[in-house]
Design an enzyme around this catalytic site. Structure first.
Site, mmCIF file in Angstrom:
data_model
loop_
_atom_site.group_PDB
_atom_site.id
_atom_site.type_symbol
_atom_site.label_atom_id
_atom_site.label_comp_id
_atom_site.label_asym_id
_atom_site.label_seq_id
_atom_site.Cartn_x
_atom_site.Cartn_y
_atom_site.Cartn_z
ATOM 1 N N CYS A 224 -3.501 -9.508 6.727
ATOM 2 C CA CYS A 224 -3.416 -8.305 7.115
ATOM 3 C C CYS A 224 -2.226 -8.007 7.846
ATOM 4 O O CYS A 224 -0.932 -8.133 7.255
ATOM 5 C CB CYS A 224 -4.549 -7.496 8.061
ATOM 6 S SG CYS A 224 -5.030 -5.911 8.027
ATOM 7 N N HIS B 218 -10.283 -9.778 5.777
ATOM 8 C CA HIS B 218 -10.856 -10.395 7.003
ATOM 9 C C HIS B 218 -12.391 -10.996 6.600
ATOM 10 O O HIS B 218 -12.961 -10.483 5.747
ATOM 11 C CB HIS B 218 -11.061 -9.335 8.055
ATOM 12 C CG HIS B 218 -9.590 -8.808 8.607
ATOM 13 N ND1 HIS B 218 -8.752 -9.243 9.393
ATOM 14 C CD2 HIS B 218 -9.278 -7.305 8.358
ATOM 15 C CE1 HIS B 218 -7.758 -8.494 9.511
ATOM 16 N NE2 HIS B 218 -8.088 -7.255 8.851
HETATM 17 N N1 GLN Z 1 -1.284 -2.879 11.749
HETATM 18 C C1 GLN Z 1 -1.656 -3.112 10.491
HETATM 19 C C2 GLN Z 1 -2.308 -1.896 9.611
HETATM 20 O O1 GLN Z 1 -2.776 -1.098 10.268
HETATM 21 C C3 GLN Z 1 -2.340 -4.184 10.184
HETATM 22 C C4 GLN Z 1 -3.782 -4.087 10.750
HETATM 23 C C5 GLN Z 1 -4.510 -5.463 10.762
HETATM 24 O O2 GLN Z 1 -4.047 -6.281 10.918
HETATM 25 N N2 GLN Z 1 -5.881 -5.222 10.662
HETATM 26 O O3 GLN Z 1 -1.944 -1.749 8.500
#
Ligand code: GLN
Length: 239
Positions: free
Chosen positions: A95, A193
């Site tokens: 992510c 995740h």
């Molecule tokens: N900040 C990034 C987004 O919203 C990654 C989010 C995350 O790592 N869950 O795309």
């Protein structure tokens, strides 16, 4: 991998990049390597600590936009991760940790922020935040099992010519155009995740096999098989 056969695993700034349990990916890798008889050294780096460039495998997790920007800036200034990757180390980003491996991603308020440029991807905004289960069919050599996890991101990631997608999305959003994740040599990014490596032991073993230069002996755990079966049934039942 070093001659003394000790596997060196580094988690990059888990305080900044450790949302949604992604810190568990380091533990999964360490446990699966130890179960195969390898000696493992697992290090968690605080933000700002120098990144050693002699480790075998680096993990980066998810993070909020501000934390992601701080991590990307610290990694660019440090240079250790790029040196390690250029020497052939394995890098696994999830992510925020995936987006910042690319050339550019949206920081706070959507302002473009340069990444560390180890993957030929760029990230901008999805029309709508992606939140929910993610199921994808792998298209990366060495992976056969469906990839399961959950996603929570606002970024849409666009793949350049130097990367291949990790998988094709069956349920969820992934990169945003039907594919999920990106792979270039031993650098792999994904939106999974879960922690992703707990829910996808085949992916954990693929990363370890890249370090070792050969496939690992199979090792299954009944509770993980049961978790996967439950998640796959739940997601497919909703299609
Ligand atoms: N900040 C990034 C987004 O919203 C990654 C989010 C995350 O790592 N869950 O795309």
């Amino acid at each position: 991998m070093a001659a003394e056969s000790r596997l060196r695993l580094v988690s990059i700034y888990p305080v900044l990049l450790g949302t949604y349990g992604d810190g568990g990916n380091l533990r999964v890798l360490a446990m699966r390597a130890k179960a195969r008889g390898f000696d493992v050294e697992a290090i968690e780096l605080d933000a700002g600590e120098p990144v050693p460039d002699a480790a075998d495998l680096y993990v980066l997790g998810g993070g909020e936009d501000d934390a992601q920007v701080a991590a990307a800036r610290a990694l660019r200034a440090d240079g250790g991760l790029a040196r390690a990757a250029n020497k052939g180390a394995v890098v696994f980003g999830v992510c925020a940790g995936y987006q910042l491996l690319g050339a550019v991603f949206p920081g706070s308020d959507g302002v473009p922020e340069p990444g560390v440029d180890l993957l030929d991807v760029t990230t901008d905004r999805l029309p709508k935040r992606a939140v929910g289960e993610l199921l994808a069919a792998p298209c990366t050599p060495g992976l056969e099992q469906p990839l399961t996890g959950y996603e929570n991101h606002a970024g849409a990631t666009h793949l350049g010519r130097d990367v291949a997608p990790l998988a094709r999305v069956e349920v969820g959003v992934g990169n945003g155009a039907g594919d999920e994740g990106a792979v270039h040599e031993h650098v792999l990014g994904t939106y999974l995740h879960g922690p992703g490596l707990a829910r996808n032991p085949e992916l954990a073993d693929l990363l370890l096999s890249w370090v070792l230069g050969s496939p690992l002996l199979p090792w299954t755990q009944a509770d993980i098989d049961a978790l996967r079966a439950a998640r796959l049934a739940a997601v497919r039942g909703r299609r």
